[in-house]
Design a protein around this motif. Structure first.
Motif, PDB file in Angstrom:
ATOM      1  N   ASP A  57       0.844  -1.200   0.000  1.00 27.54           N
ATOM      2  CA  ASP A  57       0.000   0.000   0.000  1.00 27.54           C
ATOM      3  C   ASP A  57       0.876   1.245   0.000  1.00 27.54           C
ATOM      4  O   ASP A  57       1.698   1.432   0.892  1.00 27.54           O
ATOM      5  N   SER A 211      -3.646   1.924   9.916  1.00 22.60           N
ATOM      6  CA  SER A 211      -3.162   2.162  11.289  1.00 22.60           C
ATOM      7  C   SER A 211      -3.674   1.089  12.248  1.00 22.60           C
ATOM      8  O   SER A 211      -4.177   1.410  13.339  1.00 22.60           O
ATOM      9  N   THR A 265       5.739  -1.446   8.805  1.00 24.53           N
ATOM     10  CA  THR A 265       6.963  -1.541   9.582  1.00 24.53           C
ATOM     11  C   THR A 265       8.143  -1.437   8.635  1.00 24.53           C
ATOM     12  O   THR A 265       8.047  -1.835   7.471  1.00 24.53           O
ATOM     13  N   ARG A 270       9.981  -7.387  12.549  1.00 19.63           N
ATOM     14  CA  ARG A 270       8.544  -7.124  12.712  1.00 19.63           C
ATOM     15  C   ARG A 270       7.764  -7.410  11.422  1.00 19.63           C
ATOM     16  O   ARG A 270       6.579  -7.743  11.475  1.00 19.63           O
TER      17      ARG A 270
HETATM   18  P1  NDP Z   1       0.409   1.136  12.063  1.00 25.48           P
HETATM   19  O1  NDP Z   1      -0.716   0.740  12.922  1.00 25.48           O
HETATM   20  O2  NDP Z   1       0.823   0.255  10.958  1.00 25.48           O
HETATM   21  O3  NDP Z   1       1.649   1.419  13.033  1.00 25.48           O
HETATM   22  C1  NDP Z   1       2.943   1.605  12.569  1.00 25.48           C
HETATM   23  C2  NDP Z   1       3.869   1.699  13.776  1.00 25.48           C
HETATM   24  O4  NDP Z   1       3.913   0.457  14.453  1.00 25.48           O
HETATM   25  C3  NDP Z   1       5.278   2.047  13.406  1.00 25.48           C
HETATM   26  O5  NDP Z   1       5.768   2.909  14.419  1.00 25.48           O
HETATM   27  C4  NDP Z   1       6.000   0.684  13.459  1.00 25.48           C
HETATM   28  O6  NDP Z   1       7.353   0.886  13.793  1.00 25.48           O
HETATM   29  C5  NDP Z   1       5.258  -0.008  14.567  1.00 25.48           C
HETATM   30  N1  NDP Z   1       5.181  -1.475  14.449  1.00 25.48           N
HETATM   31  C6  NDP Z   1       4.887  -2.198  13.341  1.00 25.48           C
HETATM   32  N2  NDP Z   1       4.821  -3.509  13.629  1.00 25.48           N
HETATM   33  C7  NDP Z   1       5.067  -3.639  14.952  1.00 25.48           C
HETATM   34  C8  NDP Z   1       5.141  -4.744  15.826  1.00 25.48           C
HETATM   35  N3  NDP Z   1       4.924  -5.989  15.395  1.00 25.48           N
HETATM   36  N4  NDP Z   1       5.435  -4.509  17.128  1.00 25.48           N
HETATM   37  C9  NDP Z   1       5.657  -3.257  17.564  1.00 25.48           C
HETATM   38  N5  NDP Z   1       5.596  -2.163  16.783  1.00 25.48           N
HETATM   39  C10 NDP Z   1       5.302  -2.344  15.479  1.00 25.48           C
HETATM   40  O7  NDP Z   1       0.022   2.585  11.551  1.00 25.48           O
HETATM   41  P2  NDP Z   1       0.269   3.516  10.303  1.00 25.48           P
HETATM   42  O8  NDP Z   1      -0.405   4.785  10.628  1.00 25.48           O
HETATM   43  O9  NDP Z   1       1.701   3.522   9.959  1.00 25.48           O
HETATM   44  O10 NDP Z   1      -0.574   2.869   9.137  1.00 25.48           O
HETATM   45  C11 NDP Z   1      -0.159   1.770   8.389  1.00 25.48           C
HETATM   46  C12 NDP Z   1      -0.365   2.002   6.905  1.00 25.48           C
HETATM   47  O11 NDP Z   1      -1.716   2.349   6.614  1.00 25.48           O
HETATM   48  C13 NDP Z   1       0.429   3.174   6.322  1.00 25.48           C
HETATM   49  O12 NDP Z   1       1.782   2.822   6.089  1.00 25.48           O
HETATM   50  C14 NDP Z   1      -0.338   3.464   5.061  1.00 25.48           C
HETATM   51  O13 NDP Z   1       0.034   2.541   4.057  1.00 25.48           O
HETATM   52  C15 NDP Z   1      -1.782   3.226   5.511  1.00 25.48           C
HETATM   53  N6  NDP Z   1      -2.444   4.484   5.917  1.00 25.48           N
HETATM   54  C16 NDP Z   1      -3.441   4.994   5.111  1.00 25.48           C
HETATM   55  C17 NDP Z   1      -4.065   6.177   5.415  1.00 25.48           C
HETATM   56  C18 NDP Z   1      -5.124   6.702   4.510  1.00 25.48           C
HETATM   57  O14 NDP Z   1      -5.479   7.878   4.640  1.00 25.48           O
HETATM   58  N7  NDP Z   1      -5.659   5.925   3.622  1.00 25.48           N
HETATM   59  C19 NDP Z   1      -3.728   6.952   6.629  1.00 25.48           C
HETATM   60  C20 NDP Z   1      -2.713   6.323   7.456  1.00 25.48           C
HETATM   61  C21 NDP Z   1      -2.111   5.129   7.101  1.00 25.48           C
HETATM   62  P3  NDP Z   1       8.545   0.184  12.926  1.00 25.48           P
HETATM   63  O15 NDP Z   1       8.389   0.629  11.519  1.00 25.48           O
HETATM   64  O16 NDP Z   1       9.778   0.710  13.575  1.00 25.48           O
HETATM   65  O17 NDP Z   1       8.337  -1.281  13.121  1.00 25.48           O
END
Ligand code: NDP
Length: 328
Positions: A57, A211, A265, A270
Motif C-alpha cells: 500500500d 493504522s 513496519t 517485525r
Molecule cells: P500502524 O498501525 O501500521 O503502526 C505503525 C507503527 O507500528 C510504526 O511505528 C512501526 O514501527 C510499529 N510497528 C509495526 N509492527 C510492529 C510490531 N509488530 N510490534 C511493535 N511495533 C510495530 O500505523 P500507520 O499509521 O503507519 O498505518 C499503516 C499504513 O496504513 C500506512 O503505512 C499506510 O500505508 C496506511 N495508511 C493509510 C491512510 C489513509 O489515509 N488511507 C492513513 C494512514 C495510514 P517500525 O516501523 O519501527 O516497526
C-alpha cells in the motif's frame, strides 16, 4: 524459505486481493511527511516479498512509490515473483480531483513505480484541493468518473475509496458506473468502525484497515497512554493463549472481521511477525473483548480541512494547523 500462505479476498469485480498489505507511509514529523532514507523502502519491500507479502500500500503523497517500485522490480528480475503475483495499491492525492487530472496523476504514479498498471487505485480523500491547497469545489463524483476512466483504460485493475464516510459512500454507490471494490479506513481497537464496515461489506465492498495497531505503538500523533498499549493485560492474555504477540492478535482481529489490515513496519523482524497471523483464529468472545476498546478515536484526523464541504469526519473545536500549507 518459510513464507506463509496468505489467503485472499475476492473483490466485487472477481479480482483477488491478498488479505494483508504492507503499509509504506513513513509517518509525519515536524517537517511533514517523512521521506525514505537511501534505499530504506527498497530493502524493506525486498525482504517483505521474501517472507510472503504480496500486497503493498502506497500513495502519491507518501514519497515511497519509487522505492516500492524498485524493490518490486528487483524481486521480479531475480525471478522470486512475477508481476501477476503482486497486488499494488496507490492513491490519488487531493490536488488532482478534476476528471482529467486523475489520468495525469495515475500516469505519474505508474512512472514512479515503474509499472504499467496498479492493482488498486484509491481516491485518498473525498476532499478536493487546488494546487495552492485552498478548497476546490470539484465534486468527488467527478473524481470518481476519473477513476472509472482509469479502470476502463486498464491502468488500474480495480478502483476504490479511502476516508469516505457512510453517506459519501452511499452516494458513490448510487451514482457510479463502476462500483468501488474497496474502502480503506482507519480501523484499530480504539475505532472499530462497526457500522461503516458492516455497511461496506453488505455492499460487497472489501474494507482495508489502516493504522491497525492504533494505540499499541506510540508514535507521532499517537500519544502514549491514549489507549491499550502493547502490554495491555487483556490483549496479553489472548496473545498467550494463542502463542502470539499482541500486535499479531490485533491484526488477526481485523482479519477475523474480514478486514484487510495494512500494518507498516520498516523493521525486518517485525515484518515477519506481522504476516505470521494465518495459522490461528480468534473466537467470538475474544473479538468481543477487543471490540470493547472502541472509543471512536481517530489518529488520522485532518481537522485543518474541516471547513471543506466534503470533510468526512466530525468537526472539533480547535482544528490543528495545516501542515500542508507550508508546501503551497
Ligand atoms: P500502524 O498501525 O501500521 O503502526 C505503525 C507503527 O507500528 C510504526 O511505528 C512501526 O514501527 C510499529 N510497528 C509495526 N509492527 C510492529 C510490531 N509488530 N510490534 C511493535 N511495533 C510495530 O500505523 P500507520 O499509521 O503507519 O498505518 C499503516 C499504513 O496504513 C500506512 O503505512 C499506510 O500505508 C496506511 N495508511 C493509510 C491512510 C489513509 O489515509 N488511507 C492513513 C494512514 C495510514 P517500525 O516501523 O519501527 O516497526
Amino acid at each position: 524459505n518459510c513464507a506463509p500462505d496468505v489467503p485472499t479476498f475476492k473483490l466485487n469485480n472477481g479480482k483477488e486481493m491478498p488479505a494483508i498489505a504492507l503499509g509504506t507511509y513513513l509517518g509525519f514529523d515536524q517537517n511533514g511527511i517523512v521521506k525514505p532514507q537511501d534505499k530504506q523502502v527498497v530493502k524493506v519491500v525486498e525482504h517483505a516479498i521474501d517472507v510472503g507479502y504480496r500486497h503493498f500500500d502506497t500513495a502519491s503523497v507518501y514519497s515511497t512509490e519509487e522505492q516500492l517500485g524498485e524493490g518490486v522490480r528487483n524481486k521480479i528480475e531475480e525471478g522470486k515473483v512475477i508481476r501477476e503475483d503482486l497486488f499494488i495499491t496507490t492513491k490519488l492525492w487531493n490536488t488532482h480531483h478534476k476528471r482529467e487530472q486523475v489520468a495525469e496523476a495515475l500516469r505519474e504514479s505508474l512512472k514512479q513505480l515503474s509499472l504499467n498498471y496498479v492493482d488498486l487505485y484509491l481516491m485518498h480523500w473525498p476532499i478536493g484541493l487546488n494546487e495552492d491547497y485552498s478548497n476546490s469545489d470539484v465534486d468527488f463524483m467527478e473524481t470518481w468518473r476519473g477513476l472509472e476512466d482509469m479502470q476502463r483504460l486498464g491502468l488500474a485493475k480495480s478502483i476504490g475509496l479511502s476516508n469516505f464516510n457512510q453517506e459519501q459512500l452511499e452516494r458513490v454507490i448510487k451514482e457510479c458506473s463502476i462500483k468501488p471494490a474497496v474502502l480503506q479506513i482507519e480501523v484499530h481497537p480504539q475505532i472499530i468502525q462497526s457500522d461503516l464496515v458492516s455497511y461496506a461489506q453488505s455492499q460487497g465492498i472489501v474494507v482495508m484497515g489502516y493504522s491497525p495497531f492504533g494505540s499499541l505503538v506510540s508514535r507521532f500523533g499517537v500519544p502514549p497512554g491514549s489507549g491499550p498499549s502493547i502490554d495491555d493485560p487483556t490483549l496479553v492474555e489472548i496473545a498467550k493463549k494463542h502463542g502470539k504477540t499482541t500486535p499479531q492478535v490485533v491484526l488477526r482481529w481485523l482479519v477475523d472481521r474480514d478486514i484487510v489490515p495494512v500494518p507498516k513496519t520498516v523493521n525486518l523482524k517485525r515484518l515477519e511477525e506481522n504476516i505470521d497471523i494465518f495459522d490461528f483464529k480468534l473466537d467470538k468472545d475474544e473479538i468481543e473483548k477487543i471490540n470493547k476498546y472502541d472509543k471512536q478515536i481517530r489518529y488520522t484526523l485532518p481537522s485543518f480541512w474541516q471547513n471543506h464541504p466534503y470533510y468526512p469526519f466530525e468537526k472539533i473545536e480547535n482544528p490543528l494547523p495545516n501542515p500542508f500549507e507550508k508546501k503551497a
